[in-house]
Write a protein that holds these residues in place. Structure first.
Motif, PDB file in Angstrom:
ATOM      1  N   SER A   1       0.749  -1.249  -0.202  1.00 23.00           N
ATOM      2  CA  SER A   1      -0.061   0.110  -0.046  1.00 23.00           C
ATOM      3  C   SER A   1       0.778   1.286   0.125  1.00 23.00           C
ATOM      4  O   SER A   1       2.028   1.041   0.411  1.00 23.00           O
ATOM      5  CB  SER A   1      -0.839  -0.013   1.311  1.00 23.00           C
TER       6      SER A   1
ATOM      7  N   PRO B   1      -3.510  -0.203  -2.735  1.00 21.20           N
ATOM      8  CA  PRO B   1      -4.471   0.578  -1.793  1.00 21.20           C
ATOM      9  C   PRO B   1      -3.802   1.878  -1.246  1.00 21.20           C
ATOM     10  O   PRO B   1      -2.342   1.917  -1.260  1.00 21.20           O
ATOM     11  CB  PRO B   1      -4.800  -0.230  -0.527  1.00 21.20           C
TER      12      PRO B   1
ATOM     13  N   ILE C   1      -3.529   4.500   1.674  1.00 21.26           N
ATOM     14  CA  ILE C   1      -3.901   5.010   3.219  1.00 21.26           C
ATOM     15  C   ILE C   1      -3.277   6.214   3.568  1.00 21.26           C
ATOM     16  O   ILE C   1      -2.114   6.422   3.624  1.00 21.26           O
ATOM     17  CB  ILE C   1      -3.561   3.726   3.869  1.00 21.26           C
TER      18      ILE C   1
ATOM     19  N   PHE D   1      -8.430   4.455   5.143  1.00 22.08           N
ATOM     20  CA  PHE D   1      -8.485   3.930   3.850  1.00 22.08           C
ATOM     21  C   PHE D   1      -8.927   4.770   2.815  1.00 22.08           C
ATOM     22  O   PHE D   1     -10.109   5.258   3.162  1.00 22.08           O
ATOM     23  CB  PHE D   1      -9.125   2.476   3.858  1.00 22.08           C
TER      24      PHE D   1
ATOM     25  N   CYS E   1     -11.526  -4.540  -2.373  1.00 27.06           N
ATOM     26  CA  CYS E   1     -10.747  -4.451  -1.264  1.00 27.06           C
ATOM     27  C   CYS E   1     -11.396  -5.159  -0.162  1.00 27.06           C
ATOM     28  O   CYS E   1     -12.739  -5.147   0.251  1.00 27.06           O
ATOM     29  CB  CYS E   1     -10.605  -2.873  -0.985  1.00 27.06           C
TER      30      CYS E   1
ATOM     31  N   VAL F   1     -11.831  -5.315   3.899  1.00 33.67           N
ATOM     32  CA  VAL F   1     -11.464  -4.477   5.284  1.00 33.67           C
ATOM     33  C   VAL F   1     -11.676  -5.341   6.326  1.00 33.67           C
ATOM     34  O   VAL F   1     -12.396  -6.281   6.461  1.00 33.67           O
ATOM     35  CB  VAL F   1     -12.369  -3.091   5.096  1.00 33.67           C
TER      36      VAL F   1
ATOM     37  N   VAL G   1      -7.126  -2.003   5.681  1.00 33.17           N
ATOM     38  CA  VAL G   1      -7.085  -2.938   4.620  1.00 33.17           C
ATOM     39  C   VAL G   1      -6.438  -4.276   4.543  1.00 33.17           C
ATOM     40  O   VAL G   1      -5.330  -4.291   5.176  1.00 33.17           O
ATOM     41  CB  VAL G   1      -6.563  -2.346   3.020  1.00 33.17           C
TER      42      VAL G   1
END
Length: 769
Positions: free
Chosen positions: A599, A622, A624, A635, A733, A735, A744
């Motif tokens: 990420s 992702p 963040i 997120f 995604c 979670v 995530v």
């Protein structure tokens, strides 16, 4: 499931559990978060006759700041232009597909006609050996040309192309599936292959051709070749291309069978994974254009300027003159035809699967081996077509025929072959003819005794076997015509056996046999029914055709899947079905996410991004937001690999970690990040980042999709799979369910839903339940 796995929890504690997705209390267990869990499912597949890397398509609307700015700034005139361009492109797809289909027919009929005229001239002079060498030599030459084009220029053009188009519309892409070279070889190779006498059809390749034409028109222009304009740039996304390719595949069926309504239904029932009412309108419009184009061009041929193509006609196999009148015995016969058609169709699929697997191994030896295989099958087909009629005796010509008998020209039902005057060879009339003319002959009701039982039996076996061993070689080849030929001959055979008990004539039995065999192999119902009705112009056969299709499909489904579904699986294409598999209900989303998860921060160091892009092949990351931007990790969304490369190429870097969204929105436009067409976009290798720039920062917020779909880690994998497919996602995604953990857990891609991946995680799982 009797195996044990080690589960690594967040705190580092290892607990041994049973392979079930639930613990001994019946509660969902925590997901596997081991960093060693890597998805090992195949990232390559067979496309045509070549092994190619594959990736997923971005059918989801990426709602980042740039997209929102572009959408807010659009005027009503731009939206109107976009709608007009959609309909204009559909018009062009219909026009071009219709023209290509017409010249396809023209090429096949003239090439095959020249071959048959030359062969017949030698036969009339009793030069049988010379006739065979001419016949086999022309076939071999045409076959080798088609095979060489496929082997050396566009291996993706081999086969029918329907499995590849079906996979593309499901969200699977390979650079060669719809490339211009594939389109060229598909058109030329199909003409050469069908004219070479192979037991293949041009109908399947026409679906692929229509899809290639649609893809070419839907590229949104090309900056490389200066073929772009402001209007076309709206189509630089996978979502609009998907709709156009759906229209193209429908146009291909409409052009191949001259069945516009059947084309729409074929796209809906067989190839499209997503459908909506607006798409229905556009596909219907596209196929209507195809019908008008074909009608106009075929009308032109009535002037005699089309060579050996003749006058043609919009109805390919017109049997409307026959009025069906059936009784209870006929209904029982129809049921029998449906049952046997289902059994024969499933057996056909079984052998096709085995042969294609064998040919895939042979084709992997190199292009020269592919061409040699094509040559061997061509010689075998020529030997069967020319040799089998010698084993049958000649039949006296019926009295009172309106057509010439024996027929010494290119086409016709009463072939002279080796017979004395006043006689014809019924098996030669079927084998030494184009596939379309052979179908017309078998569907014919003019003379019930035109073909004997022995000849029909030999012809059925020949078409059944040759159709199986021909599919999979390196030429464009469709399955529709071989299946119709085998089914029609089997149906006419049943009609002859029941001639003393039935009110239906043998031509209608042939039509029902073709329908039964098609239902047993393709496993389609509504679209096949309408296509056959449009092919034969006989609406009165609708009840019987519906009955036989339902029966054949129901019987065949007990043995295996449809032929295109089997080929999709065999080629290794990660196709997502409309329904979830039963075993998915025993797992949750967190059970199959694979790692390690990479990420980025909302404002990330350039060197970190470059390292991740170089050493991973991930297409989505992702984003963040972390302190100091926020008090706790949050997120933000997902950013695409292609967007990161464009952003890095622009070098809007800062020396300190700060937000630069306002400046970026002024410098960039949403179209700068649009998906590249055939020219391809910038590559990672194109980037020139200095060591000083590696230490700088870049703001990812403007290109981050903040409306990404997420699921909780405890959601049933079955529900996650259905949502993934129905929404047309590339990334989903996962979670966490509880607080105090990273925002995530992981990202699900289509490969995470594949049985191979799940079986790798849980070797003891029963994939059938």
């Amino acid at each position: 499931m009797d195996h044990n796995v080690d589960i690594e929890y967040e705190g580092g504690e290892h607990v041994e559990r049973n392979g079930s997705a639930y613990d001994e209390r019946g509660m969902p267990r925590q997901p596997l978060l081991s960093k060693n869990r890597i998805n090992t499912s195949s990232q390559i597949a067979i496309v045509g006759s070549n092994i190619c890397p594959i990736e997923s398509l971005d059918y989801e609307i990426l709602e980042n700041d740039l997209f929102k700015q572009d959408w807010r700034s659009r005027k009503k005139t731009e939206i109107f232009q976009y709608v007009v361009m959609k309909w204009t492109l559909c018009l062009l797809i219909g026009l071009l597909t219709g023209v290509v289909a017409f010249f396809n027919n023209l090429g096949v009929e003239n090439l095959a006609g020249f071959k048959f005229l030359l062969t017949t001239n030698f036969m009339l002079q009793h030069k049988y050996y010379e006739a065979f060498f001419i016949f086999a030599g022309i076939n071999l030459f045409l076959a080798v040309c088609a095979g060489a084009l496929c082997a050396y220029i566009a291996p993706a053009a081999a086969g029918s192309g329907i499995p590849e188009v079906k996979a593309y519309l499901n969200g699977i892409d390979s650079h060669s599936i719809l490339a211009p070279s594939t389109l060229f070889v598909k058109i030329v190779g199909s003409i050469l292959g069908v004219a070479a006498g192979f037991v293949v059809g041009k109908e399947g390749p026409m679906v692929h051709t229509g899809a290639c034409i649609a893809n070419l028109l839907g590229q949104g222009g090309s900056r490389k070749y200066h073929l772009t304009c402001k209007w076309l740039r709206h189509f630089k996304n996978d979502r609009d291309r998907r709709d156009l390719i759906t229209c193209g595949s429908a146009a291909g069926v409409a052009a191949a069978f001259r069945a516009p309504v059947g084309g729409v239904l074929f796209a809906l029932e067989e190839v499209a994974s997503w459908w909506r009412s607006a798409l229905l309108w556009r596909t219907f419009f596209t196929t209507a254009v195809v019908a008008v184009v074909l009608r106009s061009l075929i009308g032109f041929c009535r002037t005699g300027k089309c060579g050996l193509f003749g006058e043609g006609g919009l109805i390919m196999f017109d049997i409307n003159s026959t009025i069906p009148n059936y009784n209870m015995v006929d209904l029982l016969a129809v049921i029998l035809i449906g049952v046997i058609g289902g059994i024969l169709g499933s057996l056909y699929n079984y052998f096709v699967d085995k042969v294609v697997r064998t040919y895939s191994y042979i084709n992997g030896k190199g292009p020269m081996v592919r061409v040699i295989l094509v040559a061997v099958i061509s010689l075998l087909t020529s030997c069967c077509a020319f040799g089998l009629p010698w084993f049958t005796t000649c039949v006296p010509c019926p009295v009172g025929l309106e057509v010439e008998c024996p027929m010494v020209g290119r086409s016709g039902s009463y072939k002279y072959f080796n017979c004395q005057p006043g006689h014809y060879n019924d098996l030669g009339s079927l084998l030494l003819n184009t596939n379309d003319d052979a179908i017309r002959s078998v569907f014919s009701s003019t003379n019930p005794n035109e073909f004997r039982i022995s000849s029909l039996s030999i012809f059925f076996i020949a078409m059944y076997v040759l159709g199986i061993i021909t599919y999979g070689i390196a030429i464009p080849s469709g399955l529709f015509i071989p299946v119709i030929l085998a089914g029609a001959s089997y149906g006419r055979l049943v009609g002859i056996l029941l001639v003393n008990f039935s009110n239906l004539d043998v031509g209608l039995f042939a039509l029902l046999g073709a329908a039964a065999f098609l239902g047993g192999t393709m496993r389609m119902t509504v679209s096949l029914c309408v296509i056959l009705l449009e092919l034969t112009n006989n609406l009165l056969m609708l009840p019987l055709m519906m009955l036989v299709l339902l029966i054949s499909k129901s019987v065949a489904d007990n043995f295996n899947h449809g032929v295109y579904d089997q080929i999709v699986r065999m080629k290794g294409l990660p196709f997502l079905e409309a329904h979830a598999e039963p075993y998915m209900r025993h797992l949750v989303a967190g059970d199959v996410v694979s790692g390690p998860l990479i990420s980025f921060s909302g404002v990330e160091k350039v060197g970190t991004i470059m390292h991740s892009l170089r050493f991973t092949s991930h297409n989505g990351f992702p984003v963040i937001d972390e302190p100091p931007l926020l008090e706790s990790p949050e997120f933000c969304g997902v950013v695409l690999r292609s967007h990161l490369i464009v952003l890095l190429k622009g070098k809007m870097f800062t020396k300190d970690r700060r937000l630069t969204g306002t400046e970026m929105l002024q410098k960039y436009h949403a179209f700068d990040f649009a998906k590249a067409g055939l020219g391809r976009g910038p590559k990672l290798e194109d980037l020139d980042i200095t060591p000083e720039e590696m230490e700088m920062y870049v703001d990812l917020h403007p290109i981050t999709n903040t409306s990404t779909y997420t699921v909780a880690e405890t959601m049933s994998l079955a529900k996650a799979a259905v949502a993934f497919r129905e929404l047309g996602l590339r990334h989903l995604c996962v979670v966490p369910k509880t607080h105090g953990r990273p925002p995530v857990v992981g990202i699900l891609t289509r490969h995470d839903f594949m049985p191979q991946h799940i079986l790798g995680l849980y070797p003891g799982i029963d994939l059938q339940h």
